[in-house]
Design a protein around this motif. Sequence first.
Motif, PDB file in Angstrom:
ATOM      1  N   ASP A 127      48.056  50.602  23.829  1.00 51.87           N
ATOM      2  CA  ASP A 127      47.434  50.546  25.149  1.00 51.87           C
ATOM      3  C   ASP A 127      47.782  49.193  25.771  1.00 51.87           C
ATOM      4  O   ASP A 127      48.535  48.407  25.195  1.00 51.87           O
ATOM      5  N   GLY A 128      47.224  48.916  26.947  1.00 49.35           N
ATOM      6  CA  GLY A 128      47.487  47.654  27.628  1.00 49.35           C
ATOM      7  C   GLY A 128      46.318  46.700  27.493  1.00 49.35           C
ATOM      8  O   GLY A 128      45.158  47.122  27.421  1.00 49.35           O
ATOM      9  N   GLN A 129      46.621  45.400  27.444  1.00 51.93           N
ATOM     10  CA  GLN A 129      45.583  44.376  27.353  1.00 51.93           C
ATOM     11  C   GLN A 129      45.834  43.294  28.390  1.00 51.93           C
ATOM     12  O   GLN A 129      46.939  42.763  28.492  1.00 51.93           O
ATOM     13  N   LEU A 130      44.800  42.985  29.168  1.00 49.74           N
ATOM     14  CA  LEU A 130      44.859  41.879  30.103  1.00 49.74           C
ATOM     15  C   LEU A 130      44.694  40.560  29.373  1.00 49.74           C
ATOM     16  O   LEU A 130      43.867  40.441  28.462  1.00 49.74           O
ATOM     17  N   VAL A 131      45.456  39.571  29.792  1.00 52.48           N
ATOM     18  CA  VAL A 131      45.233  38.246  29.239  1.00 52.48           C
ATOM     19  C   VAL A 131      43.855  37.734  29.634  1.00 52.48           C
ATOM     20  O   VAL A 131      43.220  36.988  28.896  1.00 52.48           O
ATOM     21  N   ASP A 132      43.344  38.206  30.790  1.00 52.46           N
ATOM     22  CA  ASP A 132      42.038  37.761  31.267  1.00 52.46           C
ATOM     23  C   ASP A 132      41.688  38.606  32.492  1.00 52.46           C
ATOM     24  O   ASP A 132      42.439  38.634  33.469  1.00 52.46           O
ATOM     25  N   ASP A 133      40.552  39.294  32.449  1.00 47.57           N
ATOM     26  CA  ASP A 133      40.158  40.131  33.584  1.00 47.57           C
ATOM     27  C   ASP A 133      39.856  39.302  34.831  1.00 47.57           C
ATOM     28  O   ASP A 133      40.178  39.700  35.956  1.00 47.57           O
ATOM     29  N   ALA A 134      39.258  38.110  34.651  1.00 46.79           N
ATOM     30  CA  ALA A 134      38.959  37.268  35.813  1.00 46.79           C
ATOM     31  C   ALA A 134      40.235  36.791  36.500  1.00 46.79           C
ATOM     32  O   ALA A 134      40.273  36.637  37.723  1.00 46.79           O
ATOM     33  N   ARG A 135      41.297  36.565  35.736  1.00 41.80           N
ATOM     34  CA  ARG A 135      42.557  36.136  36.337  1.00 41.80           C
ATOM     35  C   ARG A 135      43.147  37.249  37.206  1.00 41.80           C
ATOM     36  O   ARG A 135      43.788  36.968  38.224  1.00 41.80           O
ATOM     37  N   LEU A 136      42.961  38.492  36.825  1.00 39.02           N
ATOM     38  CA  LEU A 136      43.417  39.600  37.664  1.00 39.02           C
ATOM     39  C   LEU A 136      42.701  39.574  39.002  1.00 39.02           C
ATOM     40  O   LEU A 136      43.324  39.744  40.064  1.00 39.02           O
ATOM     41  N   VAL A 137      41.392  39.345  38.995  1.00 37.64           N
ATOM     42  CA  VAL A 137      40.621  39.317  40.238  1.00 37.64           C
ATOM     43  C   VAL A 137      41.075  38.173  41.136  1.00 37.64           C
ATOM     44  O   VAL A 137      41.254  38.338  42.348  1.00 37.64           O
ATOM     45  N   VAL A 138      41.279  36.999  40.547  1.00 36.90           N
ATOM     46  CA  VAL A 138      41.740  35.851  41.330  1.00 36.90           C
ATOM     47  C   VAL A 138      43.115  36.143  41.936  1.00 36.90           C
ATOM     48  O   VAL A 138      43.374  35.828  43.108  1.00 36.90           O
ATOM     49  N   ALA A 139      44.004  36.760  41.164  1.00 36.15           N
ATOM     50  CA  ALA A 139      45.327  37.092  41.678  1.00 36.15           C
ATOM     51  C   ALA A 139      45.245  38.093  42.827  1.00 36.15           C
ATOM     52  O   ALA A 139      45.981  37.991  43.824  1.00 36.15           O
ATOM     53  N   LEU A 140      44.365  39.066  42.728  1.00 35.59           N
ATOM     54  CA  LEU A 140      44.178  40.023  43.817  1.00 35.59           C
ATOM     55  C   LEU A 140      43.684  39.325  45.080  1.00 35.59           C
ATOM     56  O   LEU A 140      44.193  39.576  46.186  1.00 35.59           O
ATOM     57  N   ALA A 141      42.682  38.466  44.928  1.00 33.25           N
ATOM     58  CA  ALA A 141      42.123  37.787  46.094  1.00 33.25           C
ATOM     59  C   ALA A 141      43.154  36.883  46.751  1.00 33.25           C
ATOM     60  O   ALA A 141      43.271  36.836  47.989  1.00 33.25           O
ATOM     61  N   ARG A 142      43.913  36.163  45.951  1.00 35.26           N
ATOM     62  CA  ARG A 142      44.936  35.283  46.522  1.00 35.26           C
ATOM     63  C   ARG A 142      46.054  36.084  47.194  1.00 35.26           C
ATOM     64  O   ARG A 142      46.585  35.664  48.227  1.00 35.26           O
ATOM     65  N   THR A 143      46.412  37.214  46.607  1.00 33.83           N
ATOM     66  CA  THR A 143      47.438  38.040  47.242  1.00 33.83           C
ATOM     67  C   THR A 143      46.941  38.572  48.577  1.00 33.83           C
ATOM     68  O   THR A 143      47.690  38.594  49.569  1.00 33.83           O
ATOM     69  N   ALA A 144      45.677  38.980  48.625  1.00 34.20           N
ATOM     70  CA  ALA A 144      45.092  39.402  49.903  1.00 34.20           C
ATOM     71  C   ALA A 144      45.126  38.260  50.909  1.00 34.20           C
ATOM     72  O   ALA A 144      45.467  38.447  52.085  1.00 34.20           O
ATOM     73  N   ALA A 145      44.805  37.053  50.455  1.00 35.06           N
ATOM     74  CA  ALA A 145      44.848  35.882  51.342  1.00 35.06           C
ATOM     75  C   ALA A 145      46.262  35.617  51.832  1.00 35.06           C
ATOM     76  O   ALA A 145      46.469  35.188  52.978  1.00 35.06           O
ATOM     77  N   SER A 146      47.269  35.877  50.990  1.00 32.68           N
ATOM     78  CA  SER A 146      48.653  35.642  51.403  1.00 32.68           C
ATOM     79  C   SER A 146      49.082  36.589  52.520  1.00 32.68           C
ATOM     80  O   SER A 146      50.000  36.279  53.279  1.00 32.68           O
ATOM     81  N   TYR A 147      48.405  37.724  52.641  1.00 39.61           N
ATOM     82  CA  TYR A 147      48.676  38.673  53.718  1.00 39.61           C
ATOM     83  C   TYR A 147      47.794  38.409  54.944  1.00 39.61           C
ATOM     84  O   TYR A 147      47.904  39.127  55.944  1.00 39.61           O
ATOM     85  N   GLY A 148      46.919  37.414  54.866  1.00 33.14           N
ATOM     86  CA  GLY A 148      46.115  37.044  56.028  1.00 33.14           C
ATOM     87  C   GLY A 148      44.639  37.293  55.911  1.00 33.14           C
ATOM     88  O   GLY A 148      43.888  37.002  56.856  1.00 33.14           O
ATOM     89  N   ALA A 149      44.166  37.819  54.775  1.00 32.19           N
ATOM     90  CA  ALA A 149      42.726  38.032  54.623  1.00 32.19           C
ATOM     91  C   ALA A 149      42.002  36.700  54.487  1.00 32.19           C
ATOM     92  O   ALA A 149      42.527  35.743  53.920  1.00 32.19           O
TER      93      ALA A 149
END
Length: 506
Positions: free
Chosen positions: A175-197
């Motif tokens: 199966d798949g394992q995240l290195v860190d679930d919180a890091r996924l959330v931070v990456a999502l938020a920053r990617t949204a910010a990079s698009y102007g959110a």
Amino acid sequence: MMTATLPGTLSPERRARALAGLPGASVDVVVVGGGVTGAGVALDAVSRGLSVVLLERADLAAGTSRWSSKLVHGGLRYLAHGEIGLARESARERAVLMGSTAPHLVRQLPFLVPDAAGRDVTALAEAGGRAADVIRFSVPGGRGSLPSTRRATSDEVSRLVPGVRPGRGGVVFWDGQLVDDARLVVALARTAASYGATVLTGATVTAVDGNDVHVQVDGEAARLRAGVVINAAGVWAQQLAPGIRLVPSRGSHLVVPGSVLGSPSAALTVPLPGSRSRYVFALPQPDGLVYLGLTDEPVEEPVRDDDPVPSDPEVAQLLETVNQVLAVPVTRDDVVGAFAGLRPLVLPESAGTGPGDATADLSRKHLLHWDGPVLSVVGGKLTTYRAMAEETVDAVVGRLGRGSARSLTVRLPLVGAAPRPALVRVNAASRLVARYGTEAPVVEALGSAAVVAGRLETVGELRFGVRHEGARTVADLLDRRTRFGLVPADRERAVPVAEQVLTEEL
């Protein structure tokens, strides 16, 4: 202070600009909640051309999203319940994360079910694993994403999990394992910010009055207007949508040194006594720790704002279950930390009102529910956040009559993401590449000294958390941007360094 320019930087300066522009603003979408669901919705919406403000009362991943098992899993449990659709959706979204959106954050992880648990157990696990392989083969990108289920020899069992009683074989599935679930959330938020959110933490939504959203931030009241408000507050969703019926469930984990299990390279998988679909996992982590989980306990009392904690019966259940197959039992003295999260399980409108009806109708499926301009999205699980977000924004686009009708996120890489061959070539420590991807050299340049002796986290990671990831407090740095908080003794030692970094950077 000179700061490197990175996509979606959540710097103190950017937060100041967001605060200045918040009062009186008018946007298409306000997202309430900065967990994986809210961050995923913000990214899907802004990438379709909608204007987006994400408001989180505490910090990114401050709630349930940081208390998962850190797995990106294909839904083997759903197969056991005959929920083929859920299992297929999970397998599809796992392939998207591993292949397109976040290959730097997800790794392949073998799961060992030892014959020491009983040959009937491993026979069932092998059948389930092979059925999951068939489903994985049927989704885009799934065939090559993971190895196939197979039998393991006794020697291989001892190599994968040395702590298992020797002399017998087992079954291995992947199966798949995240290195860190919180890091996924931070990456999502920053990617949204990079698009102007606009991404704003420390912002509490106090009321929604028609299209007016009332916010309390840094002690000041503000109001803005939204075409649609997305309620992605998880187990707290009822505060904005009292009509939603939730029955929270607590999932608990224990943290132990990997050495007590012989420093395993596979996840040990042991069924709960009397169950054919629920397992306790001993999940090895890149930092040498192992997480023992997962429980599933109904929560009767009202949901509070502070972090949940495992109960004594849960601790006993986890230890007793995993010890069934170990040569040397794990004891309470081996436990160096513990954590728990609350799953926002949805009770459908068709469910009855009695306890028996409620238990029968609990679901891992998510719910979309309109209440005026407020659209609540609740339930589901971390692996399928993107599919939940896509369905949510489809509904928003239909309501507003603007924005792209088609989601882009299935092939939209998050900040730091790159194809695996490119990640191998990143000139930085492999541990940092696994957490920051292509941005690892920036992190490394900010300081390679260890925060505390005996841990791998660096001062550069703390500085990066403040400069680029919106961290504003010691808790932000030690409990979410890094995970010192999972081992309280290590967290205590790290506090002075975190305080010093905050003093220098803010």
